[in-house]
Design a protein around this motif. Structure first.
Motif, short mmCIF file in Angstrom:
data_model
loop_
_atom_site.label_atom_id
_atom_site.label_comp_id
_atom_site.label_asym_id
_atom_site.label_seq_id
_atom_site.Cartn_x
_atom_site.Cartn_y
_atom_site.Cartn_z
N PHE A 116 29.64 50.30 7.03
CA PHE A 116 30.38 48.98 5.92
C PHE A 116 31.82 48.71 6.51
O PHE A 116 32.75 48.81 5.84
CB PHE A 116 30.50 49.99 4.55
CG PHE A 116 29.13 50.37 4.13
CD1 PHE A 116 28.34 49.44 3.48
CD2 PHE A 116 28.66 51.42 4.02
CE1 PHE A 116 27.21 49.72 3.15
CE2 PHE A 116 27.59 51.90 3.86
CZ PHE A 116 26.69 50.99 2.98
N ASP A 117 31.73 48.44 7.72
CA ASP A 117 33.11 48.12 8.32
C ASP A 117 33.61 46.74 7.63
O ASP A 117 34.95 46.41 7.53
CB ASP A 117 33.07 47.75 10.01
CG ASP A 117 31.96 46.80 10.49
OD1 ASP A 117 30.88 46.68 9.51
OD2 ASP A 117 32.30 46.13 11.55
N ALA A 118 32.67 45.72 7.53
CA ALA A 118 33.19 44.73 6.71
C ALA A 118 33.99 44.94 5.37
O ALA A 118 34.99 44.43 5.13
CB ALA A 118 32.01 44.09 6.17
N GLN A 119 33.40 46.17 4.52
CA GLN A 119 34.00 46.35 3.34
C GLN A 119 35.63 46.95 3.77
O GLN A 119 36.50 46.39 3.19
CB GLN A 119 33.23 47.33 2.64
CG GLN A 119 34.03 47.91 1.48
CD GLN A 119 33.10 48.98 0.54
OE1 GLN A 119 32.33 48.52 -0.36
NE2 GLN A 119 33.16 50.20 1.07
N VAL A 120 35.44 47.61 4.83
CA VAL A 120 36.98 48.66 5.25
C VAL A 120 37.86 47.39 5.46
O VAL A 120 39.13 47.50 5.35
CB VAL A 120 36.61 49.37 6.40
CG1 VAL A 120 37.72 49.98 6.64
CG2 VAL A 120 35.64 50.66 5.83
N LYS A 121 37.31 46.47 6.31
CA LYS A 121 38.31 45.45 7.06
C LYS A 121 38.84 44.67 5.64
O LYS A 121 40.08 44.39 5.61
CB LYS A 121 37.57 44.48 7.86
CG LYS A 121 37.11 45.10 9.09
CD LYS A 121 36.21 44.10 9.84
CE LYS A 121 35.57 44.71 11.07
NZ LYS A 121 34.44 43.63 11.79
N ILE A 122 38.09 44.39 4.72
CA ILE A 122 38.56 43.53 3.40
C ILE A 122 39.65 44.51 2.73
O ILE A 122 40.80 43.85 2.43
CB ILE A 122 37.42 43.22 2.53
CG1 ILE A 122 36.46 41.97 3.17
CG2 ILE A 122 38.07 42.64 1.20
CD1 ILE A 122 35.34 42.00 2.57
N LEU A 123 39.35 45.76 2.53
CA LEU A 123 40.30 46.76 1.93
C LEU A 123 41.62 46.82 2.70
O LEU A 123 42.66 46.74 2.10
CB LEU A 123 39.68 47.87 1.55
CG LEU A 123 38.62 47.81 0.54
CD1 LEU A 123 38.12 49.41 0.26
CD2 LEU A 123 38.95 47.20 -0.93
N THR A 132 30.85 55.44 7.12
CA THR A 132 31.18 54.19 6.42
C THR A 132 32.19 53.41 7.20
O THR A 132 31.96 52.28 6.92
CB THR A 132 31.91 54.59 5.31
OG1 THR A 132 31.72 53.45 4.24
CG2 THR A 132 33.32 55.05 5.35
N TYR A 133 33.00 53.87 8.30
CA TYR A 133 33.95 52.90 8.94
C TYR A 133 32.80 52.09 9.96
O TYR A 133 33.38 51.12 10.51
CB TYR A 133 35.01 53.81 9.82
CG TYR A 133 35.86 54.12 8.71
CD1 TYR A 133 36.91 53.24 8.28
CD2 TYR A 133 35.67 55.39 8.01
CE1 TYR A 133 38.02 53.98 7.48
CE2 TYR A 133 36.50 55.97 7.19
CZ TYR A 133 37.60 55.20 6.81
OH TYR A 133 38.76 55.61 5.97
N LYS A 150 24.90 51.42 12.62
CA LYS A 150 24.14 50.78 11.82
C LYS A 150 22.83 50.61 11.77
O LYS A 150 22.09 50.52 11.10
CB LYS A 150 24.89 49.28 11.94
CG LYS A 150 26.35 48.94 11.62
CD LYS A 150 26.82 47.59 11.76
CE LYS A 150 28.27 47.39 11.26
NZ LYS A 150 28.52 46.07 11.74
#
Length: 215
Positions: free
Chosen positions: A177-184, A173-174, A114
């Protein structure tokens, strides 16, 4: 023969210095990743490390010096941890290993990824110069190896620069943008099994796009 008191004292000071610098860098990386490069202050880092602010400035004169030290440790970690391609073991083995190592870095060192991403977005001169000096040369070595595999008919011709850019995007990206991955994935935290699944999927995509036999 016993060590002299002077030498023992010097060694102790050196040990304490190394411990303090390691603590400061580890804490700074975490705070930079959480707060962002602009909003982070040395006081925040000192508070989280449990050190007086003066101790931070004893080792690093300014936030800029501290950020550059953090970035240097991150970039060196990536250079050391992601091993070079071996022409003898072929493209499937090397690309599979490389993708696995990159995803392991995202899993084990998400804050580092990050901070690096933030520095790139902000076009920090230190990072840009480091990339020009080291990563460009490394990429040229890998490009020569890939071109040899193409000549040997082990994979089809590819735009090597774009191949690596794509791999970096898919693996980093993992962390970035881990927050996005967790949501998906409908998870509070990513698990090792999630990264294993990502390794299989990303590897298959890359191998197929390079004309390498499916895994």
């Amino acid at each position: 023969m016993s060590e002299s008191p002077k030498r023992t004292k010097t060694q102790l000071k050196s040990h304490i210095r190394a411990q303090n610098q390691a603590l400061i860098l580890m804490t700074a990386e975490r705070v930079f990743a959480r707060q962002g490069l602009a909003k982070t202050t040395t006081q925040m880092i000192a508070d989280e490390a449990g050190l007086p602010k003066a101790n931070i400035h004893y080792y690093y004169r300014s936030k800029k010096d501290l950020l550059e030290a953090v970035l240097e440790s991150i970039l060196q970690l990536w250079l050391d941890s992601v091993s070079q391609f071996n022409v003898e073991t072929g493209p499937r083995h090397n690309l599979t290993r490389y993708i696995s190592e990159k995803l392991d870095q995202s899993r084990l060192n998400p804050n580092a990824s990050k901070v690096f991403a933030m520095a790139l977005i902000g076009e920090e001169p230190f990072v840009l110069e480091f990339l020009r000096r080291f990563f460009v040369d490394e990429l040229q070595k890998e490009k020569q190896t890939i071109n040899r595999w193409v000549e040997q008919g082990l994979m089809k011709p590819v735009a090597v620069e774009h191949l690596f850019i794509t791999i970096w995007a898919m693996t980093q990206t993992y962390a970035d943008f881990d927050a996005q991955v967790k949501i998906l994935l409908k998870k509070d935290e990513l698990e090792e099994s999630d990264f294993d699944e990502a390794k299989q999927f990303v590897t298959r995509m890359v191998l197929l796009s390079c004309g390498i036999e499916d895994i």
